[in-house]
Design an enzyme around this catalytic site. Structure first.
Site, PDB file in Angstrom:
ATOM      1  N   LYS A  78       1.326  -1.046  -0.008  1.00  0.00           N
ATOM      2  CA  LYS A  78       0.389  -0.232   0.225  1.00  0.00           C
ATOM      3  C   LYS A  78       0.947   1.409  -0.054  1.00  0.00           C
ATOM      4  O   LYS A  78       0.530   2.374  -0.388  1.00  0.00           O
ATOM      5  CB  LYS A  78      -0.555   0.137   1.239  1.00  0.00           C
ATOM      6  CG  LYS A  78      -2.209  -0.885   1.238  1.00  0.00           C
ATOM      7  CD  LYS A  78      -3.001  -0.749   1.785  1.00  0.00           C
ATOM      8  CE  LYS A  78      -4.100  -1.745   1.868  1.00  0.00           C
ATOM      9  NZ  LYS A  78      -5.732  -1.887   2.663  1.00  0.00           N
ATOM     10  N   LYS A 115     -10.656  -3.301  -3.043  1.00  0.00           N
ATOM     11  CA  LYS A 115     -11.487  -2.162  -3.050  1.00  0.00           C
ATOM     12  C   LYS A 115     -10.794  -0.843  -3.919  1.00  0.00           C
ATOM     13  O   LYS A 115     -11.799  -0.420  -3.885  1.00  0.00           O
ATOM     14  CB  LYS A 115     -12.209  -1.587  -1.002  1.00  0.00           C
ATOM     15  CG  LYS A 115     -12.752  -2.340  -0.733  1.00  0.00           C
ATOM     16  CD  LYS A 115     -13.535  -1.494   0.279  1.00  0.00           C
ATOM     17  CE  LYS A 115     -13.684  -2.685   1.666  1.00  0.00           C
ATOM     18  NZ  LYS A 115     -12.766  -2.917   2.575  1.00  0.00           N
ATOM     19  N   LYS A 154      -6.281 -10.237  -6.053  1.00  0.00           N
ATOM     20  CA  LYS A 154      -7.131  -9.965  -5.264  1.00  0.00           C
ATOM     21  C   LYS A 154      -7.886  -9.432  -5.559  1.00  0.00           C
ATOM     22  O   LYS A 154      -7.571  -7.715  -6.162  1.00  0.00           O
ATOM     23  CB  LYS A 154      -6.677 -10.166  -3.865  1.00  0.00           C
ATOM     24  CG  LYS A 154      -6.618  -8.982  -3.642  1.00  0.00           C
ATOM     25  CD  LYS A 154      -6.589  -9.497  -1.488  1.00  0.00           C
ATOM     26  CE  LYS A 154      -6.342  -7.313  -1.222  1.00  0.00           C
ATOM     27  NZ  LYS A 154      -6.783  -8.039   0.225  1.00  0.00           N
TER      28      LYS A 154
HETATM   29  N1  AQP Z   1     -10.270 -10.826  -2.459  1.00  0.00           N
HETATM   30  C1  AQP Z   1     -10.349 -10.785  -1.458  1.00  0.00           C
HETATM   31  N2  AQP Z   1     -10.775 -12.267  -1.446  1.00  0.00           N
HETATM   32  C2  AQP Z   1     -10.815 -13.477   0.008  1.00  0.00           C
HETATM   33  N3  AQP Z   1     -10.833 -11.927   0.946  1.00  0.00           N
HETATM   34  C3  AQP Z   1     -10.577 -10.921   0.184  1.00  0.00           C
HETATM   35  N4  AQP Z   1     -10.497 -10.110   1.767  1.00  0.00           N
HETATM   36  C4  AQP Z   1     -10.673  -9.304   0.999  1.00  0.00           C
HETATM   37  N5  AQP Z   1     -10.301  -9.348  -0.113  1.00  0.00           N
HETATM   38  C5  AQP Z   1     -10.432 -10.007  -0.144  1.00  0.00           C
HETATM   39  C6  AQP Z   1     -11.019  -9.648   3.316  1.00  0.00           C
HETATM   40  O1  AQP Z   1     -11.476  -8.722   3.300  1.00  0.00           O
HETATM   41  C7  AQP Z   1     -11.973  -8.694   5.041  1.00  0.00           C
HETATM   42  C8  AQP Z   1     -12.504  -7.375   4.957  1.00  0.00           C
HETATM   43  O2  AQP Z   1     -11.355  -6.999   4.258  1.00  0.00           O
HETATM   44  P1  AQP Z   1     -10.899  -5.194   4.795  1.00  0.00           P
HETATM   45  O3  AQP Z   1     -11.975  -3.830   4.542  1.00  0.00           O
HETATM   46  O4  AQP Z   1     -10.615  -5.144   6.044  1.00  0.00           O
HETATM   47  O5  AQP Z   1      -9.462  -5.021   3.991  1.00  0.00           O
HETATM   48  P2  AQP Z   1      -8.932  -4.940   2.722  1.00  0.00           P
HETATM   49  O6  AQP Z   1      -8.307  -6.858   2.904  1.00  0.00           O
HETATM   50  O7  AQP Z   1      -7.681  -4.615   2.505  1.00  0.00           O
HETATM   51  O8  AQP Z   1      -9.561  -5.667   1.163  1.00  0.00           O
HETATM   52  P3  AQP Z   1      -9.283  -5.014  -0.347  1.00  0.00           P
HETATM   53  O9  AQP Z   1     -11.152  -5.280  -0.657  1.00  0.00           O
HETATM   54  O10 AQP Z   1      -8.309  -4.819  -0.516  1.00  0.00           O
HETATM   55  O11 AQP Z   1      -9.763  -2.919   0.765  1.00  0.00           O
HETATM   56  P4  AQP Z   1      -8.198  -2.615   0.701  1.00  0.00           P
HETATM   57  O12 AQP Z   1      -8.659  -2.308  -0.596  1.00  0.00           O
HETATM   58  O13 AQP Z   1      -9.082  -0.847   1.477  1.00  0.00           O
HETATM   59  O14 AQP Z   1      -7.627  -2.324   1.308  1.00  0.00           O
HETATM   60  C9  AQP Z   1     -10.694  -8.776   5.375  1.00  0.00           C
HETATM   61  O15 AQP Z   1     -11.145 -10.470   6.047  1.00  0.00           O
HETATM   62  C10 AQP Z   1     -10.026  -9.230   4.037  1.00  0.00           C
HETATM   63  O16 AQP Z   1      -8.936 -10.478   4.132  1.00  0.00           O
END
Ligand code: AQP
Length: 332
Positions: free
Chosen positions: A112, A198, A195
């Site tokens: 990030k 968001k 992956k």
């Molecule tokens: N692609 C994915 N496959 C499986 N699990 C996923 N998670 C996120 N993306 C995938 C799981 O969703 C939960 C919540 O995620 P988060 O909101 O805490 O943030 P994150 O992991 O950082 O998800 P994003 O979409 O990638 O958000 P941003 O872009 O804001 O960082 C977690 O349990 C995560 O493992």
């Protein structure tokens, strides 16, 4: 009943299929025979800049989505992280227990911050896994249902728990990650080896739960597929088709080998068309229910307040033990 705890950031208007299949669906299932604590991680959200009005809206949208997918406030404490101040308080103590080099090894920070330029990334983004350790350890949970991307943070959490326990006195339980292999990493529809995310996925790479269902169907139909025509699960050779099979299997309950057989000799188009229909059938009632819940903000804030009271009771007791063990003088 064993305790479970997990959180999700309110960093988008909608959760996506990675969040849902990787983590949130397990939250709903684990409610049945566990004692659950689920929170909306607004403290984590501000590790990158947020518009205050949007953050507030997204926090309530997150709550509405969790309720719409089946989180039951009668079974689960569902709360907003900032409403339980013990998270930040324990976070500080764990910061003081973490080595700088240890924090630097977190790959999510590397990824990030590389996007922002390391100098521009906030210190909060750097220490976010330590706050996450505090989020977890406060509740002494047995399991933490998350996606694969969180495994390294769970390891740090266990290391910090162990360090605190051995330096002071046994205080924390060492939590186990609860990661379902089949759906641990849902891929981006356009870049299936990455992956679904968001912040990192392009709009066409991500299926949002609150998207217009017609848009989601279109995104499935235009997902990147692999060369050849054979429908076969093979992550190395066929990451695109394998990702679609994973999503299909998770939504339909049909094992992947059954799907491979069912689609033998049919083209990618048939698989995509049927999966698009499945997605529409899933998201349509979910979206209606979420929008209905969003119309009653007083109900949502009351649910969150009740959740914060339940969580706060547990968190306060843990923090009291921690303060005492660290050597802080208790108020008279
Ligand atoms: N692609 C994915 N496959 C499986 N699990 C996923 N998670 C996120 N993306 C995938 C799981 O969703 C939960 C919540 O995620 P988060 O909101 O805490 O943030 P994150 O992991 O950082 O998800 P994003 O979409 O990638 O958000 P941003 O872009 O804001 O960082 C977690 O349990 C995560 O493992």
């Amino acid at each position: 009943r064993p305790r479970v705890l997990s959180g999700i950031q309110p960093t988008a208007d909608s959760f996506h299929f990675g969040n849902y299949l990787g983590a949130l669906r397990q939250w709903v299932d684990l409610q049945q025979d566990h004692q659950p604590f689920f929170f909306i991680a607004d403290l984590h959200a501000i590790t990158v800049e947020q518009d205050p009005k949007v953050l507030r809206e997204r926090t309530l949208r997150a709550a509405a989505q969790l309720l719409a997918m089946g989180i039951d406030p009668a079974r689960s404490a569902i709360f907003v992280q900032s409403q339980v101040p013990e998270h930040a308080q324990l976070g500080w103590i764990l910061n003081c227990l973490t080595g700088f080099g240890e924090a630097r090894r977190m790959t999510q920070f590397k990824d990030k911050s590389a996007k922002q330029g390391e100098g521009a990334a906030s210190v909060g983004l750097f220490t976010y896994p330590i706050l996450q350790a505090a989020d977890i350890l406060l509740y002494r949970p047995h399991f933490v249902p998350v996606g694969e991307d969180q495994r390294q943070h769970l390891e740090l959490t266990r290391d910090l728990a162990q360090r605190f326990n051995s330096r002071y006195k046994k205080t924390f339980r060492l939590p186990e990650p609860y990661i379902l292999k089949a759906t641990a990493k849902i891929g981006d529809l356009q870049v299936p080896t990455a992956k679904m995310s968001k912040s990192a996925s392009s709009p066409n790479g991500i299926i949002e739960l609150l998207d217009d269902p017609k848009v989601s169907a279109k995104k499935i139909r235009s997902a990147v597929t692999d060369s050849g025509t054979e429908i076969r699960y093979d992550v190395e050779e066929k990451p695109g088709i394998s990702n679609l099979l994973t999503i299909y299997s998770a939504l339909s309950g049909e094992p992947v080998p059954v799907l491979e057989e069912q689609y033998a000799g049919k083209g990618y188009g048939a698989l995509k068309g049927d999966l698009a229909d499945l997605v529409v059938t899933f998201v349509t009632p979910f979206r209606d229910k979420t929008l209905e819940l969003l119309d009653d903000q007083a109900y949502l804030t009351a649910v969150l307040q009740k959740g914060a009271e339940t969580a706060g009771g547990v968190a306060e007791a843990t923090l009291r033990d921690v303060y005492q063990r660290v050597g802080f003088v208790a108020p008279a």
